[in-house]
Design a protein around this motif. Sequence first.
Motif, PDB file in Angstrom:
ATOM      1  N   PHE A   8     -17.054 -20.126 -84.366  1.00  0.00           N
ATOM      2  CA  PHE A   8     -17.365 -19.218 -85.481  1.00  0.00           C
ATOM      3  C   PHE A   8     -16.322 -18.108 -85.496  1.00  0.00           C
ATOM      4  CE2 PHE A   8     -21.222 -20.977 -83.627  1.00  0.00           C
ATOM      5  CZ  PHE A   8     -21.766 -21.643 -84.714  1.00  0.00           C
ATOM      6  N   GLY A   9     -15.820 -17.779 -86.673  1.00  0.00           N
ATOM      7  CA  GLY A   9     -14.763 -16.784 -86.768  1.00  0.00           C
ATOM      8  C   GLY A   9     -13.470 -17.381 -86.229  1.00  0.00           C
ATOM      9  N   ASP A  10     -12.584 -16.512 -85.769  1.00  0.00           N
ATOM     10  CA  ASP A  10     -11.306 -16.995 -85.240  1.00  0.00           C
ATOM     11  C   ASP A  10     -11.143 -16.450 -83.822  1.00  0.00           C
ATOM     12  OD1 ASP A  10      -8.709 -17.552 -84.542  1.00  0.00           O
ATOM     13  OD2 ASP A  10      -7.922 -17.186 -86.567  1.00  0.00           O
ATOM     14  N   VAL A  11     -11.502 -17.298 -82.868  1.00  0.00           N
ATOM     15  CA  VAL A  11     -11.558 -16.854 -81.479  1.00  0.00           C
ATOM     16  C   VAL A  11     -10.174 -16.440 -80.960  1.00  0.00           C
ATOM     17  CG1 VAL A  11     -12.119 -17.595 -79.138  1.00  0.00           C
ATOM     18  CG2 VAL A  11     -13.605 -18.234 -81.033  1.00  0.00           C
ATOM     19  N   GLU A  12      -9.165 -17.251 -81.264  1.00  0.00           N
ATOM     20  CA  GLU A  12      -7.831 -16.944 -80.750  1.00  0.00           C
ATOM     21  C   GLU A  12      -7.314 -15.624 -81.316  1.00  0.00           C
ATOM     22  OE1 GLU A  12      -6.892 -18.293 -78.189  1.00  0.00           O
ATOM     23  OE2 GLU A  12      -8.344 -19.934 -78.280  1.00  0.00           O
ATOM     24  N   LYS A  13      -7.553 -15.428 -82.587  1.00  0.00           N
ATOM     25  CA  LYS A  13      -7.124 -14.187 -83.214  1.00  0.00           C
ATOM     26  C   LYS A  13      -7.855 -13.018 -82.554  1.00  0.00           C
ATOM     27  CE  LYS A  13      -6.637 -12.291 -87.924  1.00  0.00           C
ATOM     28  NZ  LYS A  13      -7.934 -11.617 -88.201  1.00  0.00           N
ATOM     29  N   GLY A  14      -9.145 -13.216 -82.278  1.00  0.00           N
ATOM     30  CA  GLY A  14      -9.935 -12.172 -81.630  1.00  0.00           C
ATOM     31  C   GLY A  14      -9.363 -11.792 -80.276  1.00  0.00           C
ATOM     32  N   PHE A  15      -8.945 -12.803 -79.510  1.00  0.00           N
ATOM     33  CA  PHE A  15      -8.355 -12.493 -78.206  1.00  0.00           C
ATOM     34  C   PHE A  15      -7.016 -11.779 -78.380  1.00  0.00           C
ATOM     35  CE2 PHE A  15     -11.119 -15.997 -76.476  1.00  0.00           C
ATOM     36  CZ  PHE A  15     -11.869 -15.160 -75.662  1.00  0.00           C
ATOM     37  N   ALA A  16      -6.233 -12.220 -79.381  1.00  0.00           N
ATOM     38  CA  ALA A  16      -4.932 -11.592 -79.616  1.00  0.00           C
ATOM     39  C   ALA A  16      -5.117 -10.106 -79.934  1.00  0.00           C
ATOM     40  CB  ALA A  16      -4.211 -12.304 -80.760  1.00  0.00           C
ATOM     41  N   GLU A  17      -6.203  -9.786 -80.569  1.00  0.00           N
ATOM     42  CA  GLU A  17      -6.450  -8.393 -80.946  1.00  0.00           C
ATOM     43  C   GLU A  17      -7.156  -7.589 -79.849  1.00  0.00           C
ATOM     44  OE1 GLU A  17      -7.149  -9.584 -85.649  1.00  0.00           O
ATOM     45  OE2 GLU A  17      -8.815  -8.860 -84.426  1.00  0.00           O
ATOM     46  N   SER A  18      -7.572  -8.270 -78.763  1.00  0.00           N
ATOM     47  CA  SER A  18      -8.355  -7.591 -77.725  1.00  0.00           C
ATOM     48  C   SER A  18      -7.484  -6.688 -76.870  1.00  0.00           C
ATOM     49  CB  SER A  18      -9.032  -8.617 -76.817  1.00  0.00           C
ATOM     50  OG  SER A  18      -9.956  -9.368 -77.555  1.00  0.00           O
ATOM     51  N   TYR A  19      -8.075  -5.599 -76.402  1.00  0.00           N
ATOM     52  CA  TYR A  19      -7.380  -4.686 -75.496  1.00  0.00           C
ATOM     53  C   TYR A  19      -7.453  -5.226 -74.079  1.00  0.00           C
ATOM     54  CZ  TYR A  19      -6.874  -0.511 -72.545  1.00  0.00           C
ATOM     55  OH  TYR A  19      -6.499   0.384 -71.584  1.00  0.00           O
ATOM     56  N   HIS A  20      -8.602  -5.844 -73.763  1.00  0.00           N
ATOM     57  CA  HIS A  20      -8.797  -6.349 -72.400  1.00  0.00           C
ATOM     58  C   HIS A  20      -9.491  -7.692 -72.463  1.00  0.00           C
ATOM     59  CE1 HIS A  20      -9.620  -6.396 -68.136  1.00  0.00           C
ATOM     60  NE2 HIS A  20     -10.927  -6.455 -68.330  1.00  0.00           N
ATOM     61  N   ILE A  21      -9.017  -8.623 -71.641  1.00  0.00           N
ATOM     62  CA  ILE A  21      -9.629  -9.960 -71.607  1.00  0.00           C
ATOM     63  C   ILE A  21      -9.958 -10.293 -70.164  1.00  0.00           C
ATOM     64  CG2 ILE A  21      -9.218 -12.429 -71.967  1.00  0.00           C
ATOM     65  CD1 ILE A  21      -7.253 -11.603 -74.222  1.00  0.00           C
ATOM     66  N   ARG A  22     -11.125 -10.828 -69.935  1.00  0.00           N
ATOM     67  CA  ARG A  22     -11.453 -11.282 -68.578  1.00  0.00           C
ATOM     68  C   ARG A  22     -12.059 -12.680 -68.653  1.00  0.00           C
ATOM     69  NH1 ARG A  22     -13.567  -7.839 -63.404  1.00  0.00           N
ATOM     70  NH2 ARG A  22     -13.942  -9.640 -62.044  1.00  0.00           N
ATOM     71  N   GLU A  23     -11.622 -13.513 -67.729  1.00  0.00           N
ATOM     72  CA  GLU A  23     -12.081 -14.894 -67.702  1.00  0.00           C
ATOM     73  C   GLU A  23     -12.697 -15.154 -66.346  1.00  0.00           C
ATOM     74  OE1 GLU A  23      -8.811 -17.261 -69.085  1.00  0.00           O
ATOM     75  OE2 GLU A  23     -10.047 -19.069 -69.110  1.00  0.00           O
ATOM     76  N   GLU A  24     -13.878 -15.740 -66.310  1.00  0.00           N
ATOM     77  CA  GLU A  24     -14.534 -16.006 -65.027  1.00  0.00           C
ATOM     78  C   GLU A  24     -15.263 -17.345 -65.074  1.00  0.00           C
ATOM     79  OE1 GLU A  24     -14.435 -14.278 -62.248  1.00  0.00           O
ATOM     80  OE2 GLU A  24     -13.602 -12.351 -62.912  1.00  0.00           O
ATOM     81  N   THR A  25     -15.475 -17.894 -63.892  1.00  0.00           N
ATOM     82  CA  THR A  25     -16.232 -19.141 -63.773  1.00  0.00           C
ATOM     83  C   THR A  25     -17.521 -18.864 -63.015  1.00  0.00           C
ATOM     84  OG1 THR A  25     -14.160 -20.318 -63.640  1.00  0.00           O
ATOM     85  CG2 THR A  25     -16.113 -21.509 -62.937  1.00  0.00           C
ATOM     86  N   PHE A  26     -18.603 -19.387 -63.513  1.00  0.00           N
ATOM     87  CA  PHE A  26     -19.906 -19.200 -62.866  1.00  0.00           C
ATOM     88  C   PHE A  26     -20.571 -20.571 -62.689  1.00  0.00           C
ATOM     89  CE2 PHE A  26     -18.976 -15.448 -65.377  1.00  0.00           C
ATOM     90  CZ  PHE A  26     -19.356 -14.382 -64.580  1.00  0.00           C
ATOM     91  N   THR A  27     -21.379 -20.696 -61.639  1.00  0.00           N
ATOM     92  CA  THR A  27     -22.190 -21.915 -61.533  1.00  0.00           C
ATOM     93  C   THR A  27     -23.652 -21.559 -61.324  1.00  0.00           C
ATOM     94  OG1 THR A  27     -21.420 -22.036 -59.256  1.00  0.00           O
ATOM     95  CG2 THR A  27     -20.660 -23.756 -60.735  1.00  0.00           C
TER      96      THR A  27
END
Lengths: 979, 293
Positions: free
Chosen positions: A339-358
């Motif tokens: 929904f929306g444009d995820v890549e564009k949203g990340f490009a516009e983000s000031y901070h991005i964090r990626e994590e893996t959870f189980t």
Amino acid sequence: MSEIITFCVNGEHHTKLVEPHDTLVDVLRDGMRLTGTKKGCSVGDCGVCTVLIEGQPVNSCLVLAADVGHQAITTIEGLATNSELTPIQKAFVHEGGVQCGFCTPGMVLSATALLDKNATPTTEEIKDALAGNLCRCTGYSGIIRAVSRCENYKSDGTCVKKNHALPEKQSGQSDYRPSSKDGTSVGVSIPRVDAADKVTGRAIYTDDITLPNMVYGKILGSPIAHGRVKRIDTSKAEALPGVLAVLTGKDVPDTMYGVSPARYDEYILAKDKVRHVGDEVAAVAAIDLRTAEQAVELIDVEYEELPHVLDPYEAAEEGAPLIHERYERNINTRVEQSFGDVEKGFAESYHIREETFTGNHIYQSPLEPHASIASWDHNGTLVLHTSTQVPHYVQYMMAHVLHIPLGKIRVIRPTVGGGFGGKAETTPLDLCAALFSKQLGRPVKMVYSREEMFHHGRGRHKQHMKFKLGVDQDGTIRSFDSEIYLDGGAYSSFGVATAYYAGSVLPTLYRFPNYRYDGFRMMTNKPAAGAMRGHGVPQPRFAFECLLNMVADDLGIDPIEIRRRNAMTPNSLTVNEMDVGSCEFLSTLEAVSDKAKWDDKYNKLPKGKGIGIGCGGFVSGAGYCIYRGQVQLSHEKGRESFQKKSIFPHANAIVKISEDGMAAVLMIGAAEIGQGSDTVLSQMCAESLGIPASRLRIRSEDSDISPLDLGAYSSRVTLMAGHAVSRAGVAVVDKMKPYAAQLLDCDESLIEAHDGKMFVRGEESRSVPWEEVARKYFNDNGPLVGTGAYKPPDGLGGNYKGSTVGTSPAYSFGSAVCEVSVDLETGKVKIDKFTDYHDCGTPINPMAVHGQVEGAVVMGASETILEDVQFDKQGRILNPNLHGYLTMTIKDAPEIFSGLVDSYEPRGPFGAKEIGEGSTLPVLGAVAHAIANATGVWVKDLPITPEKILRAIRGKNTQNIPSASEDFPEKCDHAYQSE
Amino acid sequence: MYIPSVNFHRTRSLAEASVLLEFYGSQSRILAGGTDLLVDLKAKRISTDHLISINHIASLKTITEENDALRIGALTTITQLDESQLVRDRFPSIVDATRVMAVRQVRNLATVGGNIASAVPCADLPPILTALNGSVVLWSNKGERIVPLRNFFLGPRRTDIHEAEILSGVIIPNSGRNFGAAYARFGLREGNAIAVAAVAASLTLSANGTINSACITLGAVAPIPKVVEEASNVLCGEKPSDALFAKAADATVAAADPISDVRGSAAYRRELVAVLAQRALSKALQRAEEDAQ
Ligand SMILES: Cc1cc2nc3c(=O)[nH]c(=O)nc-3n(C[C@@H](O)[C@@H](O)[C@H](O)COP(=O)(O)OP(=O)(O)OC[C@H]3O[C@@H](n4cnc5c(N)ncnc54)[C@H](O)[C@@H]3O)c2cc1C
Ligand code: FES
Ligand code: FES
């Protein structure tokens, strides 16, 4: 060598023939029909079999009947005298100490023994005395209240209680107006309608029922995780005296069954392949359960073992063993939503964090094991007593498999000892019992052992989650991307819906401008995962809440502040087109922050102490039925295209007024499973009828009596069945109005009904007794009956694939703060305190609401730090019992404050929405955050065990710890009871 | 979950029980509280043809002082042991164990004799009773044998009980002055969780404050409640200190032989042993110092 023994039970002598191997629990239940003593594990772990011997509580499953001698035995039936409850029984009734009631007899007896010795025990003493009685429903809070306040019930039976008035605030329109503030039924904490039966042992659960000439069945499970059934030799079993019939795959219908119509993939018994350890292969019916158990072990099955796969990522690999031909690469359900444009949203983000959870493998483990009794009337009607939360779907599925009309199936749901999603589908017990019963012409009872419950499964999906969150400098969410692998086990069960739910409910809490969800529900050679409290959402919610807290820390923003900045607001359409109406999420945040003194504590506690926040919410009922089309035998229906509306009403009620007008009988098929639906539905119906709830009786247990309701799942009952019963009440009052108008000599439109009277609006003194009007109606017309029905609104959801899942007439919201102490040397966590605020709309029964929250907090906390079904490399469960699979005892449960914020849901009856599942959702994240806050490290793999905490503190990974090492089976003698 | 067919014998005296045991030999088992035995029978872990109940032999249910030693009858339940003032006064370290064992309903049934005779590695009483230098009394029609607990356990679920012998009680000798002991154990849950690892410690201080004698034993992390001689060697003759206890803890860890199972990995259990050894020693020291006053 059997022996004749005279037992002294509850002051009466019972002379019984006893076999040397008989345990006391069986002699009490089967020999004396004292079924208030329950069976939940048979090995001392759960306490539901507690009785007093010479005043001392003991597990009657661990006592040989022949060894008891002349000692005085007290069972739950021995406490109340001439229906006068003892003070502790009254306290359990009035303090919310009872929900499903399956633990209650044991609890009450343990409490009685304590109070006999010590009339004013401390909380610690109460906890020590009751630690052997597991409860899965109440969170123990109501139980501790009951025992510590027992004094209050000593003289006149009630303690001084405040009447909870209805919330003032009403921001919308509803069909029913609460007529006046006093004497009202809605918004009041009346005790559960079934509580007295439950504290006295009178409530009848399926396994408590013995029908004349009844026989018993047992199912054989596969010992291997994946294989072809080559040959089954049942001759030895058949030769065992007492064995009446044996079923194998060739004897059962070729029709597959399941939950999601698109993925029916189970046979009653394996026809060709077994797909997990415990997969049902054959079944025996015999004159008693003991014989059936012995016979099952005499069945000789030859398997051709096939390679198996236990990990969802490995299952997706090229060349992995294929579990079902129809699911390519073992992908059972694939979700791709953007929904929306995820890549564009990340490009516009000031901070991005990626994590893996189980996540972890969680099993509902209700205290009552699944049980089923089938019998056939001479006219060909199947009568099925079953411990289920979805009587209608069981009826639908039995009809489907047996190829008989739904109308020829009568489903009776006796008292149910908890479900939590684990009893939301038709079981092999239901189906095998029906087949045996047809063949033998006798009633057949089948009950799972605790171990079989674990092997049958249907617990929470273990989810592997890769999350990526992009935010502005001020913490405003710009973009969120997620990939989730759900470990589905060997069959579909609810899994299609689970896979969609895992993504669809996340955006109801925070505003996501851009959102992508990639879901894979994978088949593995483990018991099928199904729907459990919070269906699909708790693990992603846990992961998201953790990630949001990490991001807040990264940016130096307070975790509560970042939530404020992103919180959902009322009357919003979410990014995935869920229609949110009332929403007091922000108020719950403010309230919980104040009450828990967040600002004084966050990051200000000494090392080893921590505080954390988590939020969550859920649907108030699924917008659509699980199957398509109308109520009809599936084989007779044509191919049905999906329509964005309900075909038939999901909840239906009939109210019948007794001929003297003094009582109302409410008939609705909504399943009371311990959550309290009989009580809140009675309250809403009484309110709309204008009589006190005490004049109403509810009949919800029998499909021959009550019209269809889809059952207790997706937190739908309060809202949907609530509408149906209220409308039925209104229908009755509408029929009475002309008679009242005549008696009161006023215009019909001025008549109101309340508190057992009908009166002229604005002039309450001009009234007639309600019953008098009802009698007048009966004199002229015969039966005074009203009906009510509820269909969810048409057109819910967007127009993308899977858009129906997560739709609901209303959404709940909540925030919880958790406080913990962590032993930094051993990693052990003590969850000290929970503060929770919820927006559940109007609370129909505040005590019941708090009971749901308290239960959810403890269940959620327990699954965060303790619970995990563990498998060895062969796919065998290492802990299919209650000493290996640990759930919180009363000593582990935190102190809980449960609060409610003012809210009113225009689409709900009296402004109400759900509480049961939504209250689970904030818990996991709050616990994880508090532990991180106490230790300085995040553990992203559930459950957060002491061992993982120590490893995280040492900077080691927390996944794949060799807890079930290869050498386990050989060396297991080291550990106690570690089968 | 049913118990397979068995014969049941109710006995009134040790002599009667011993005769039956001798007669039926390996096809028979003593039944006390049943909290291990009935569970094992239901789970089909073991099988037997004859259950010989000793539950009606009143003489086995008492806790007495004999020549300064404490004698605990085999049929004493964990509840009785836990609530006994005599035990609380003389050996509070036993209460460290009884307090965390199982739950009320089980404690009301479970007996001291059964907890020892089962020889399950994670049982709570054997480590502390061994550290207290206890012995078991084994009774048969041929006579009585007294076996120190440190020699009694042969392996998981294996002991030095001979055929036709009944464990009639436990004797704990007088500990002398300046003595302290403690039991530290780790379970995953607050209520009803068996030990993942446990350490019992006892020590005696000399007049000048050095450690005279010490005994450390292991629970749940070795096949038997093993006595860690290396730890005693580290401690004896030294002045107690955190550093000394840490060294003793290292020796204790080295002696442990844990397995990995659903409750934790072997590596984690070793970490626990280190922590528990220090906690047990500190508590034992505290009690010894109190005893000295
Ligand atoms: C739910 C649950 C939780 C538990 N938690 C714990 C715990 O935390 N810590 C712990 O240590 N234990 C725990 N146990 C086990 C504990 O209850 C037993 O070890 C108990 O002490 C055994 O005593 P019993 O009288 O029940 O023995 P029984 O079951 O009657 O007998 C056990 C074995 O010892 C033999 N035996 C018994 N008495 C004698 C005798 N006098 N002479 C010779 N042989 C004898 C029997 O033949 C049998 O082989 C738990 C058990 C349960 C069911
Ligand atoms: S049935 Fe006896 S303790 Fe569970
Ligand atoms: S009320 Fe305790 S288990 Fe349901």
